[in-house]
Design an enzyme around this catalytic site. Sequence first.
Site, PDB file in Angstrom:
ATOM      1  N   ASP A   7      -8.564  96.869 -66.247  1.00  0.00           N
ATOM      2  CA  ASP A   7      -7.442  96.878 -67.180  1.00  0.00           C
ATOM      3  C   ASP A   7      -7.139  98.326 -67.579  1.00  0.00           C
ATOM      4  O   ASP A   7      -8.059  99.082 -67.905  1.00  0.00           O
ATOM      5  CB  ASP A   7      -7.836  96.045 -68.409  1.00  0.00           C
ATOM      6  CG  ASP A   7      -6.788  96.073 -69.501  1.00  0.00           C
ATOM      7  OD1 ASP A   7      -5.615  96.380 -69.198  1.00  0.00           O
ATOM      8  OD2 ASP A   7      -7.138  95.775 -70.661  1.00  0.00           O
ATOM      9  N   ASP A  28      -4.941  94.969 -64.201  1.00  0.00           N
ATOM     10  CA  ASP A  28      -3.551  95.189 -63.768  1.00  0.00           C
ATOM     11  C   ASP A  28      -3.502  96.022 -62.491  1.00  0.00           C
ATOM     12  O   ASP A  28      -4.524  96.526 -62.013  1.00  0.00           O
ATOM     13  CB  ASP A  28      -2.736  95.839 -64.898  1.00  0.00           C
ATOM     14  CG  ASP A  28      -3.470  97.006 -65.533  1.00  0.00           C
ATOM     15  OD1 ASP A  28      -3.877  97.908 -64.787  1.00  0.00           O
ATOM     16  OD2 ASP A  28      -3.659  97.007 -66.777  1.00  0.00           O
ATOM     17  N   ASP A  80      -1.828  87.158 -51.402  1.00  0.00           N
ATOM     18  CA  ASP A  80      -2.186  85.737 -51.427  1.00  0.00           C
ATOM     19  C   ASP A  80      -0.892  84.950 -51.352  1.00  0.00           C
ATOM     20  O   ASP A  80       0.059  85.233 -52.086  1.00  0.00           O
ATOM     21  CB  ASP A  80      -2.919  85.424 -52.735  1.00  0.00           C
ATOM     22  CG  ASP A  80      -3.958  84.346 -52.562  1.00  0.00           C
ATOM     23  OD1 ASP A  80      -3.622  83.308 -51.976  1.00  0.00           O
ATOM     24  OD2 ASP A  80      -5.099  84.547 -53.024  1.00  0.00           O
ATOM     25  N   GLU A 101      -6.915  79.666 -45.674  1.00  0.00           N
ATOM     26  CA  GLU A 101      -7.906  78.895 -46.441  1.00  0.00           C
ATOM     27  C   GLU A 101      -7.778  77.454 -45.962  1.00  0.00           C
ATOM     28  O   GLU A 101      -6.836  76.760 -46.300  1.00  0.00           O
ATOM     29  CB  GLU A 101      -7.631  78.963 -47.949  1.00  0.00           C
ATOM     30  CG  GLU A 101      -8.755  78.289 -48.727  1.00  0.00           C
ATOM     31  CD  GLU A 101      -8.347  77.774 -50.102  1.00  0.00           C
ATOM     32  OE1 GLU A 101      -9.215  77.669 -50.974  1.00  0.00           O
ATOM     33  OE2 GLU A 101      -7.158  77.447 -50.314  1.00  0.00           O
ATOM     34  N   HIS A 159     -13.328  83.809 -55.318  1.00  0.00           N
ATOM     35  CA  HIS A 159     -12.944  83.466 -56.695  1.00  0.00           C
ATOM     36  C   HIS A 159     -13.052  81.976 -56.993  1.00  0.00           C
ATOM     37  O   HIS A 159     -12.829  81.563 -58.119  1.00  0.00           O
ATOM     38  CB  HIS A 159     -11.508  83.941 -56.935  1.00  0.00           C
ATOM     39  CG  HIS A 159     -10.528  83.136 -56.139  1.00  0.00           C
ATOM     40  ND1 HIS A 159     -10.468  83.199 -54.756  1.00  0.00           N
ATOM     41  CD2 HIS A 159      -9.602  82.223 -56.504  1.00  0.00           C
ATOM     42  CE1 HIS A 159      -9.549  82.357 -54.314  1.00  0.00           C
ATOM     43  NE2 HIS A 159      -9.003  81.764 -55.358  1.00  0.00           N
ATOM     44  N   ASP A 160     -13.338  81.162 -55.974  1.00  0.00           N
ATOM     45  CA  ASP A 160     -13.480  79.713 -56.173  1.00  0.00           C
ATOM     46  C   ASP A 160     -14.928  79.255 -56.097  1.00  0.00           C
ATOM     47  O   ASP A 160     -15.205  78.068 -56.172  1.00  0.00           O
ATOM     48  CB  ASP A 160     -12.712  78.949 -55.073  1.00  0.00           C
ATOM     49  CG  ASP A 160     -11.212  79.078 -55.220  1.00  0.00           C
ATOM     50  OD1 ASP A 160     -10.729  79.237 -56.354  1.00  0.00           O
ATOM     51  OD2 ASP A 160     -10.522  79.020 -54.181  1.00  0.00           O
TER      52      ASP A 160
HETATM   53  C1  GLC Z   1      -6.927  77.545 -53.508  1.00  0.00           C
HETATM   54  C2  GLC Z   1      -7.237  78.712 -54.403  1.00  0.00           C
HETATM   55  C3  GLC Z   1      -7.680  78.200 -55.736  1.00  0.00           C
HETATM   56  C4  GLC Z   1      -6.557  77.393 -56.318  1.00  0.00           C
HETATM   57  C5  GLC Z   1      -6.098  76.297 -55.362  1.00  0.00           C
HETATM   58  C6  GLC Z   1      -4.778  75.739 -55.765  1.00  0.00           C
HETATM   59  O1  GLC Z   1      -8.031  76.780 -53.236  1.00  0.00           O
HETATM   60  O2  GLC Z   1      -8.177  79.530 -53.814  1.00  0.00           O
HETATM   61  O3  GLC Z   1      -8.058  79.216 -56.609  1.00  0.00           O
HETATM   62  O4  GLC Z   1      -6.950  76.828 -57.523  1.00  0.00           O
HETATM   63  O5  GLC Z   1      -5.909  76.775 -54.060  1.00  0.00           O
HETATM   64  O6  GLC Z   1      -3.767  76.679 -55.539  1.00  0.00           O
END
Ligand code: GLC
Length: 563
Positions: free
Chosen positions: A29, A37, A106, A264, A336-337
């Site tokens: 930040d 940011d 993303d 993904e 991040h998941d």
């Molecule tokens: C993907 C992302 C995740 C998000 C989900 C819905 O799995 O990595 O963070 O919550 O999609 O968009």
Amino acid sequence: MAKPVLDKTKRGWWESAVFYQIYPKSFQDTTGTGVGDLKGIISRLDYLEKLGIDGIWLSPVCASPQVDNGYDVSDYCAIDPMFGTMEDMDALIAEAKKRNISIIMDLVLNHCSDQHIWFREALKSRENPYHDYFIWRDGDASTPPNDMGSVFGGPAWTYVPHLGQWYFHQFVPQQPDMNWENPKVLQELYTMINWWMEKGVAGFRIDAIINIQKDLDFPSYAPDGADGLASVVRMVESVNGVGEKLQDLKKNTFAKYDAFTVGEVFNMKREELEAFVGENGHFSTMFDFSVNCLSDGPGGWYRNKTIAFDDFRRTLFQSQMECLDIGFLANIIENHDEPRGSSRFLPEYAQNEMGMKMLGTVSMLLRGLPFLYQGQEIGMTNCPMNSVEEYNDINTKSEYRLALEAGLSEEEALEACYRFSRDNARTPMQWDDSPHAGFTTGIPWLKVNPNYTSVNVALQEKKEDSILNFYRKLIALRKSEEFRELFTYGDFHPVLEEETEILAYCRSLGQKKVMVIANFGKESAVISDDFFGDCRCLLTNDTVRISENRLTLAPAQVVVLTK
Ligand code: GLC
């Protein structure tokens, strides 16, 4: 020192690249808002360059109400003011380029935010031109079109009384699925993707992409959740035909720009691997989640499993072997998941600096593209939370409720979150030991892991044998003149499989051979192999002990040998 630009003689520059995922909300930040940011990322580019990475995957920074932290996009062509401006974004792309670092955005294509103008218009009437951008079924308020449950809990359908219709959402109601059968939707999305390419990004990580294909009959599936619903996953894994959509997407966007794409993809049919990442595959690569999925229990984190070493090793090797003659997978320890990998894949006695270096080495030198996640390079761990209120993630909150409904105590439900919450990986980056770990001068949006005073970048910069310095050496080794080709294109084969607590594999190219040997056991291990005789050690997290053809490994020791 400028890095050499990678040659593009094979499938793409990205084949020998090392990537780093940034979760912008938690990286740096610069304004005191408590939220990271874009300027913050720019200020840390030198750090990333020194680490040796070639590409940054930026988790979503587009305009969003942040119900799912940016994975609910309300404007694909605007930066969320929380992160800065489009000028900041342009500056980030340009500054990264100066350091030979590519930016990977993303791309959320399965759904948008319910605040996107498309959905706000769609809600106005059945005749509105945007209505058909989404998926609707007629019905009365008491009967959803089928019994499907969303990924984050609750039904996958939400009723809109003034339309007398239900709309479909595989994630939360604020993330309506878009209608990929409507050519206008595709046109909008393709135009947007090409617009980003024109801005100079190198490609995309493509979110939940296999979910775009629906079974438009929406049949009922056998309930598999504690809530009596059948997860949308059942539909995703059984429906056919996503390939045509993905090829059309590629042809109209990525292929025109030679963009790098990483999908993904969960629940893919195994026999489709080639269609996804083969020579003319839908994507350049996709993540290998096979070991992550080993934790999956029969519904709910509270029923998740601890991963046994044997399963971990077998699954990892199987993925590697399956893709060998097909293409490249993208290898992760965490993202991040996912919870932090060290807390998940390492036995408890190895959840320390040695163990983290060992896990990093094993992952980095696999065949495929390494994707590091912010903080992994300093050994950030899961973060203890004192109550469910300390969590931010919608998924964590619903998993907590699910556990309580199943009869677990609050303490037990919290324990499940501690082990599996996505917030474990989302806590702010730990830069130094000043208040809030140098992440912000304000109040951080999510708790800083209390271990920041001992686990932080500044401290590890000064410590010769820190995890950070180890990662620097590891990346340098992977990309070194001498071994880059081998680690990129070289063969992969498991070795020493008869050793019950050793994870070892061999990478080879022509006459060159590298062996990676890691001791996941609690005790020292002594292994004999002719290879050890006159080999050279390229990297280890301890001292090399070889006498004749006998190698002794301390617990959690890894060695990288060549000859
Ligand atoms: C993907 C992302 C995740 C998000 C989900 C819905 O799995 O990595 O963070 O919550 O999609 O968009």
